[in-house]
Design an enzyme around this catalytic site. Structure first.
Site, PDB file in Angstrom:
ATOM      1  N   SER A 180     -65.195  82.438  17.459  1.00 32.12           N
ATOM      2  CA  SER A 180     -66.002  83.067  16.253  1.00 32.12           C
ATOM      3  C   SER A 180     -66.210  84.623  15.402  1.00 32.12           C
ATOM      4  O   SER A 180     -65.711  85.182  16.420  1.00 32.12           O
ATOM      5  CB  SER A 180     -67.336  81.846  16.544  1.00 32.12           C
TER       6      SER A 180
ATOM      7  N   TYR B  42     -74.422  82.178  22.279  1.00 32.60           N
ATOM      8  CA  TYR B  42     -73.262  82.076  21.798  1.00 32.60           C
ATOM      9  C   TYR B  42     -72.494  83.229  21.695  1.00 32.60           C
ATOM     10  O   TYR B  42     -71.139  82.622  21.444  1.00 32.60           O
ATOM     11  CB  TYR B  42     -73.490  81.411  20.106  1.00 32.60           C
TER      12      TYR B  42
HETATM   13  N1  LIG Z   1     -68.353  75.700  13.242  1.00 29.82           N
HETATM   14  C1  LIG Z   1     -67.684  76.468  12.522  1.00 29.82           C
HETATM   15  O1  LIG Z   1     -68.683  76.727  12.220  1.00 29.82           O
HETATM   16  C2  LIG Z   1     -67.346  77.942  13.625  1.00 29.82           C
HETATM   17  C3  LIG Z   1     -67.328  78.050  13.863  1.00 29.82           C
HETATM   18  C4  LIG Z   1     -66.960  79.870  14.662  1.00 29.82           C
HETATM   19  C5  LIG Z   1     -66.380  78.963  15.950  1.00 29.82           C
HETATM   20  N2  LIG Z   1     -66.044  77.584  15.761  1.00 29.82           N
HETATM   21  C6  LIG Z   1     -65.394  77.162  17.462  1.00 29.82           C
HETATM   22  O2  LIG Z   1     -65.120  76.298  17.008  1.00 29.82           O
HETATM   23  C7  LIG Z   1     -65.024  75.048  18.150  1.00 29.82           C
HETATM   24  C8  LIG Z   1     -64.267  74.232  17.915  1.00 29.82           C
HETATM   25  O3  LIG Z   1     -65.595  73.561  17.276  1.00 29.82           O
HETATM   26  P1  LIG Z   1     -66.157  72.416  15.718  1.00 29.82           P
HETATM   27  O4  LIG Z   1     -66.682  73.539  15.034  1.00 29.82           O
HETATM   28  O5  LIG Z   1     -64.805  71.918  15.908  1.00 29.82           O
HETATM   29  O6  LIG Z   1     -67.431  71.493  16.780  1.00 29.82           O
HETATM   30  P2  LIG Z   1     -67.069  70.177  17.010  1.00 29.82           P
HETATM   31  O7  LIG Z   1     -67.934  69.931  17.483  1.00 29.82           O
HETATM   32  O8  LIG Z   1     -66.497  68.866  16.170  1.00 29.82           O
HETATM   33  O9  LIG Z   1     -65.680  70.147  18.316  1.00 29.82           O
HETATM   34  C9  LIG Z   1     -65.553  70.637  19.788  1.00 29.82           C
HETATM   35  C10 LIG Z   1     -65.650  69.436  20.130  1.00 29.82           C
HETATM   36  O10 LIG Z   1     -65.366  69.469  21.327  1.00 29.82           O
HETATM   37  C11 LIG Z   1     -65.564  68.663  22.667  1.00 29.82           C
HETATM   38  N3  LIG Z   1     -66.445  69.130  23.967  1.00 29.82           N
HETATM   39  C12 LIG Z   1     -67.942  70.111  23.673  1.00 29.82           C
HETATM   40  N4  LIG Z   1     -67.883  70.025  25.322  1.00 29.82           N
HETATM   41  C13 LIG Z   1     -66.845  69.932  26.014  1.00 29.82           C
HETATM   42  C14 LIG Z   1     -66.595  70.328  26.936  1.00 29.82           C
HETATM   43  N5  LIG Z   1     -67.298  69.996  28.260  1.00 29.82           N
HETATM   44  N6  LIG Z   1     -65.166  69.827  27.702  1.00 29.82           N
HETATM   45  C15 LIG Z   1     -64.137  69.289  26.917  1.00 29.82           C
HETATM   46  N7  LIG Z   1     -64.422  69.271  25.785  1.00 29.82           N
HETATM   47  C16 LIG Z   1     -65.679  69.000  25.094  1.00 29.82           C
HETATM   48  C17 LIG Z   1     -66.551  68.600  21.798  1.00 29.82           C
HETATM   49  O11 LIG Z   1     -66.503  66.930  21.598  1.00 29.82           O
HETATM   50  C18 LIG Z   1     -66.126  68.506  20.575  1.00 29.82           C
HETATM   51  O12 LIG Z   1     -65.022  67.376  20.536  1.00 29.82           O
HETATM   52  C19 LIG Z   1     -65.891  75.618  18.763  1.00 29.82           C
HETATM   53  O13 LIG Z   1     -65.380  76.845  19.623  1.00 29.82           O
HETATM   54  C20 LIG Z   1     -66.851  76.860  18.127  1.00 29.82           C
HETATM   55  O14 LIG Z   1     -67.364  77.168  18.758  1.00 29.82           O
HETATM   56  C21 LIG Z   1     -66.545  76.219  14.714  1.00 29.82           C
END
Ligand SMILES: NC(=O)c1ccc[n+]([C@@H]2O[C@H](COP(=O)([O-])OP(=O)(O)OC[C@H]3O[C@@H](n4cnc5c(N)ncnc54)[C@H](O)[C@@H]3O)[C@@H](O)[C@H]2O)c1
Length: 277
Positions: A144, A157
């Site tokens: 991130s 985080y």
């Molecule tokens: N959305 C944002 O603004 C953002 C910004 C920077 C980084 N990220 C990172 O992007 C990645 C994806 O996040 P997203 O925004 O698509 O969120 P999201 O919640 O849509 O996707 C995350 C997925 O991971 C799954 N998950 C959670 N815990 C788990 C586990 N223990 N084992 C297996 N699967 C698990 C969830 O069920 C979900 O489907 C994450 O690592 C998040 O930290 C997101």
């Protein structure tokens, strides 16, 4: 060079929703076969149905990335089904918000278990297989912008994501001689349901007394803690595909990041000014 996606096998953790689901769709559009892993079986099957509908060959494996044995089983299932693995996205993640002084041991453990150990388990299970295969490949770890700059409200985080950036930079160097690319995805705010999913997927043993079991409405995710524009998951996926094509180490998504990163670099650089050194 061979196409990194056509007829290759891509594994995506957290592939059930958000950025992971979008990466899966983008890889499928380039001709990849997919292995989708997620802790939430319903969301996993929905995402798989979408990419199957677009003609992709998809295996789903319900996986908790916090459990090393489950990630190892994921790797075994992927190889059993497709014979090899080429692209691995350690992407599953959760986000908690609050000041560090208020963070509980359960907050730390839940965050590190998924965001840090989830990536470690993915590297342990897949990197040796990619090396042994001798067919190149690419690993993308999702960190991130919070893994590059410390942010108020996101301290726990940030700690988990800084760890992912560090291990990924090292892995990039280590796997280069094997012809395996490594990237770290560092987005700012992306429109997903991460807040809601992080509450819903939190194991009972790692909840704090009084924690909600769900959030009332999907909100403008992550907004408030991280400042900047909100982009869609397809744009993030497009940039990941491009990074794999070009073998970029860093995958950045928002033009606003440039100012923050420059200020951080300048602040470090100022420490070498003669009067400070
Ligand atoms: N959305 C944002 O603004 C953002 C910004 C920077 C980084 N990220 C990172 O992007 C990645 C994806 O996040 P997203 O925004 O698509 O969120 P999201 O919640 O849509 O996707 C995350 C997925 O991971 C799954 N998950 C959670 N815990 C788990 C586990 N223990 N084992 C297996 N699967 C698990 C969830 O069920 C979900 O489907 C994450 O690592 C998040 O930290 C997101």
């Amino acid at each position: 060079m061979a196409d990194p996606f056509q007829d290759r096998v891509a594994v995506v953790t957290g592939g059930g929703s958000g950025i992971g689901a979008a990466m899966a769709a983008a890889f499928a559009a380039r001709g990849a076969r997919l292995v989708l892993a997620d802790i939430d079986p319903a969301t996993l099957e929905r995402s798989a149905a979408t990419v199957r509908g677009a003609g992709a060959d998809v295996l789903t494996v319900r996986t908790d990335v916090g459990e090393a044995a489950q990630v190892e089983a994921l790797a075994e299932a992927a190889v059993a089904r497709f014979g090899a693995v080429h692209v691995v996205c350690n992407n599953a993640g959760i986000a908690l918000f609050g000041h560090l002084v208020d963070a509980t041991p359960a907050d730390w453990e839940y965050t590190m278990r998924v965001n840090f150990w989830g990536v470690v388990h993915g590297v342990q299970a897949f990197a040796p297989r990619l090396i042994a295969q001798g067919q190149g490949g690419h690993i993308v770890n999702t960190a991130s912008m919070a893994g590059l700059v410390g942010m108020e409200w996101l301290g726990v985080y940030c700690a988990s994501k800084f760890a992912v950036v560090g291990l990924t930079e090292s892995l990039h160097r280590e796997l280069k001689p094997h012809g395996i690319g490594v990237s770290v995805l560092c987005p700012m705010i992306v429109q997903t349901d991460i807040n809601r999913n992080s509450v819903r997927n939190r194991p009972a043993a790692l909840r704090n007394p009084g924690d909600p079991l769900d959030l009332p409405e999907p909100e403008a995710e992550v907004a408030g803690a991280m400042q900047g524009g909100v982009i869609g998951v397809e744009e993030v996926a497009r940039r990941v595909v491009r990074a794999i094509d070009r073998n970029d180490l860093y995958v950045l998504t928002h033009s606003e990041q440039r100012g923050f990163l420059r200020r951080r670099a300048e602040r470090l650089d100022r420490m070498f000014d003669p009067e400070r050194w």
